[in-house]
Design a protein around this motif. Structure first.
Motif, PDB file in Angstrom:
ATOM      1  N   ASP A  96      -9.382   2.342  -6.912  1.00 47.95           N
ATOM      2  CA  ASP A  96     -10.363   2.513  -5.889  1.00 47.95           C
ATOM      3  C   ASP A  96     -11.023   3.792  -5.835  1.00 47.95           C
ATOM      4  OD1 ASP A  96     -11.869   2.596  -3.442  1.00 47.95           O
ATOM      5  OD2 ASP A  96     -10.032   1.583  -2.337  1.00 47.95           O
ATOM      6  N   THR A  97     -12.128   3.948  -6.046  1.00 49.69           N
ATOM      7  CA  THR A  97     -12.879   5.218  -6.270  1.00 49.69           C
ATOM      8  C   THR A  97     -13.334   5.744  -4.784  1.00 49.69           C
ATOM      9  OG1 THR A  97     -15.017   4.419  -6.585  1.00 49.69           O
ATOM     10  CG2 THR A  97     -13.828   4.902  -8.725  1.00 49.69           C
ATOM     11  N   GLY A  98     -13.136   4.810  -3.992  1.00 44.37           N
ATOM     12  CA  GLY A  98     -13.512   5.026  -2.730  1.00 44.37           C
ATOM     13  C   GLY A  98     -12.406   5.935  -1.716  1.00 44.37           C
ATOM     14  N   ALA A  99     -11.117   5.816  -2.192  1.00 45.42           N
ATOM     15  CA  ALA A  99     -10.056   6.078  -1.771  1.00 45.42           C
ATOM     16  C   ALA A  99      -9.895   7.631  -2.036  1.00 45.42           C
ATOM     17  CB  ALA A  99      -8.681   5.332  -2.063  1.00 45.42           C
ATOM     18  N   SER A 100      -9.743   8.636  -1.184  1.00 46.13           N
ATOM     19  CA  SER A 100      -9.804   9.737  -1.347  1.00 46.13           C
ATOM     20  C   SER A 100      -8.335  10.509  -2.338  1.00 46.13           C
ATOM     21  CB  SER A 100      -9.797  10.890  -0.255  1.00 46.13           C
ATOM     22  OG  SER A 100      -8.711  10.703   0.585  1.00 46.13           O
ATOM     23  N   MET A 101      -7.193   9.575  -2.022  1.00 49.85           N
ATOM     24  CA  MET A 101      -5.904   9.783  -2.805  1.00 49.85           C
ATOM     25  C   MET A 101      -5.258   8.513  -3.020  1.00 49.85           C
ATOM     26  SD  MET A 101      -3.241  11.436   0.224  1.00 49.85           S
ATOM     27  CE  MET A 101      -4.012  13.032  -0.015  1.00 49.85           C
ATOM     28  N   VAL A 102      -4.049   8.901  -3.927  1.00 49.03           N
ATOM     29  CA  VAL A 102      -3.450   7.681  -4.049  1.00 49.03           C
ATOM     30  C   VAL A 102      -2.673   7.327  -2.950  1.00 49.03           C
ATOM     31  CG1 VAL A 102      -1.509   6.755  -5.473  1.00 49.03           C
ATOM     32  CG2 VAL A 102      -3.104   8.190  -6.508  1.00 49.03           C
ATOM     33  N   ALA A 103      -2.810   5.805  -2.432  1.00 49.92           N
ATOM     34  CA  ALA A 103      -2.269   5.469  -1.456  1.00 49.92           C
ATOM     35  C   ALA A 103      -1.229   4.232  -1.722  1.00 49.92           C
ATOM     36  CB  ALA A 103      -3.078   4.899  -0.341  1.00 49.92           C
ATOM     37  N   LEU A 104       0.340   4.600  -1.328  1.00 53.85           N
ATOM     38  CA  LEU A 104       1.280   3.528  -1.725  1.00 53.85           C
ATOM     39  C   LEU A 104       1.595   2.892  -0.606  1.00 53.85           C
ATOM     40  CD1 LEU A 104       1.969   6.415  -3.398  1.00 53.85           C
ATOM     41  CD2 LEU A 104       3.549   4.700  -4.716  1.00 53.85           C
ATOM     42  N   THR A 105       1.947   1.315  -0.938  1.00 57.50           N
ATOM     43  CA  THR A 105       2.589   0.814  -0.075  1.00 57.50           C
ATOM     44  C   THR A 105       4.065   0.948   0.281  1.00 57.50           C
ATOM     45  OG1 THR A 105       3.382  -0.859  -1.404  1.00 57.50           O
ATOM     46  CG2 THR A 105       1.101  -1.565  -0.629  1.00 57.50           C
ATOM     47  N   TYR A 106       4.496   0.925   1.375  1.00 59.75           N
ATOM     48  CA  TYR A 106       5.893   1.319   1.652  1.00 59.75           C
ATOM     49  C   TYR A 106       6.806   0.812   0.517  1.00 59.75           C
ATOM     50  CZ  TYR A 106      10.212   2.314   4.458  1.00 59.75           C
ATOM     51  OH  TYR A 106      11.227   3.076   4.715  1.00 59.75           O
ATOM     52  N   GLU A 107       6.324  -0.539   0.301  1.00 54.89           N
ATOM     53  CA  GLU A 107       7.327  -1.131  -0.784  1.00 54.89           C
ATOM     54  C   GLU A 107       7.314  -0.592  -2.021  1.00 54.89           C
ATOM     55  OE1 GLU A 107       6.775  -3.456   3.090  1.00 54.89           O
ATOM     56  OE2 GLU A 107       5.238  -2.535   1.508  1.00 54.89           O
ATOM     57  N   ASP A 108       6.165  -0.367  -2.501  1.00 53.19           N
ATOM     58  CA  ASP A 108       5.780   0.303  -3.797  1.00 53.19           C
ATOM     59  C   ASP A 108       6.471   1.617  -3.973  1.00 53.19           C
ATOM     60  OD1 ASP A 108       4.753  -1.988  -4.893  1.00 53.19           O
ATOM     61  OD2 ASP A 108       2.742  -1.265  -4.793  1.00 53.19           O
ATOM     62  N   ALA A 109       6.406   2.450  -2.699  1.00 51.82           N
ATOM     63  CA  ALA A 109       7.063   3.782  -2.766  1.00 51.82           C
ATOM     64  C   ALA A 109       8.526   3.830  -2.841  1.00 51.82           C
ATOM     65  CB  ALA A 109       6.686   4.608  -1.499  1.00 51.82           C
ATOM     66  N   GLU A 110       9.072   2.537  -2.286  1.00 51.19           N
ATOM     67  CA  GLU A 110      10.679   2.614  -2.666  1.00 51.19           C
ATOM     68  C   GLU A 110      10.687   2.156  -4.006  1.00 51.19           C
ATOM     69  OE1 GLU A 110      11.848  -0.570   0.314  1.00 51.19           O
ATOM     70  OE2 GLU A 110      12.566   1.066   1.624  1.00 51.19           O
ATOM     71  N   ARG A 111       9.945   1.374  -4.727  1.00 53.66           N
ATOM     72  CA  ARG A 111      10.219   0.948  -6.154  1.00 53.66           C
ATOM     73  C   ARG A 111       9.910   2.093  -6.894  1.00 53.66           C
ATOM     74  NH1 ARG A 111       6.543  -3.000  -4.802  1.00 53.66           N
ATOM     75  NH2 ARG A 111       7.516  -4.754  -4.130  1.00 53.66           N
ATOM     76  N   ALA A 112       9.099   3.452  -6.586  1.00 54.29           N
ATOM     77  CA  ALA A 112       8.994   4.363  -7.337  1.00 54.29           C
ATOM     78  C   ALA A 112       9.921   5.420  -7.120  1.00 54.29           C
ATOM     79  CB  ALA A 112       7.610   5.006  -7.000  1.00 54.29           C
ATOM     80  N   GLY A 113      11.031   5.041  -6.325  1.00 51.88           N
ATOM     81  CA  GLY A 113      12.135   5.953  -6.137  1.00 51.88           C
ATOM     82  C   GLY A 113      12.081   6.785  -4.805  1.00 51.88           C
ATOM     83  N   LEU A 114      10.938   6.744  -4.065  1.00 57.09           N
ATOM     84  CA  LEU A 114      10.725   7.594  -3.002  1.00 57.09           C
ATOM     85  C   LEU A 114      11.582   7.091  -1.759  1.00 57.09           C
ATOM     86  CD1 LEU A 114       6.687   8.015  -3.174  1.00 57.09           C
ATOM     87  CD2 LEU A 114       8.867   9.637  -3.924  1.00 57.09           C
TER      88      LEU A 114
END
Length: 189
Positions: A96-114
């Protein structure tokens, strides 16, 4: 001549739709140069990589043409999806070139170890669905195929506020080139 309230309402509606159409046309014409704002966080149609994978199609429509270059084919809904590795874990994202930054879903953040707690959600952002609280984070690395970017600023949305992780400009702006060629999104590291 005085206009009735119904006529004024109709004219207002027509002006609103005309403005929306003009914005849409400008967005399509200047797609490659749009680099700011938070992306569209509306629901994803059944043409998403998850739905494609369930139907037996590959989840990522990319072709590695050479080291440091990836090409993503648009899905039927016109969006570009990829299977990224975020902090070494596979996560399906929408570019998404319209998003100023990477935006993670809560669930994907957990998958990524956050592991986040309620007090981490310190910032607020305006989205297409209204104002949402986000937790600012720094991701160790994001990879798509042969492309890897380290130390990427990102935001994690509250649970249920984002349907798909968005790969925004905090990742894309670190690449040498992002463009569309022959209907494919080309990413060059």
């Amino acid at each position: 001549m005085a206009l009735s309230s119904g006529t004024r309402t109709l004219l207002g509606e027509l002006a609103s739709w005309g403005a929306a159409a003009a914005i849409l046309v400008a967005g399509v014409m200047h797609y490659d140069t749009l680099r700011t704002g938070l992306g569209n966080v509306l629901g994803i149609a059944d043409t998403s990589p998850v739905a494609a994978e369930a139907s037996g199609e590959p989840a990522i429509q990319s072709a590695s043409t050479k080291s440091g270059t990836e090409e993503l084919k648009a899905f039927a809904d016109g969006h570009y999806y990829a299977r990224a590795e975020i902090n070494g874990r596979p996560i399906d994202v929408m570019v998404d070139t319209g998003a100023s930054m990477v935006a993670l879903t809560y669930e994907d953040a957990e998958r990524a170890g956050l592991r986040l707690k309620p007090s981490d959600f310190t910032n607020q952002v305006s989205t297409a669905n209204g104002v949402a609280a986000v937790a600012p984070v720094m991701l160790d690395r994001i990879s798509i195929g042969h492309i890897t970017v380290r130390n990427v600023r990102a935001a994690v949305c509250e649970r249920g506020r984002l349907e798909k992780t968005l790969l925004g400009m905090s990742f894309l702006s670190r690449l040498e080139r992002v463009g569309i060629s022959q209907g494919r999104l080309v990413l060059v590291e």
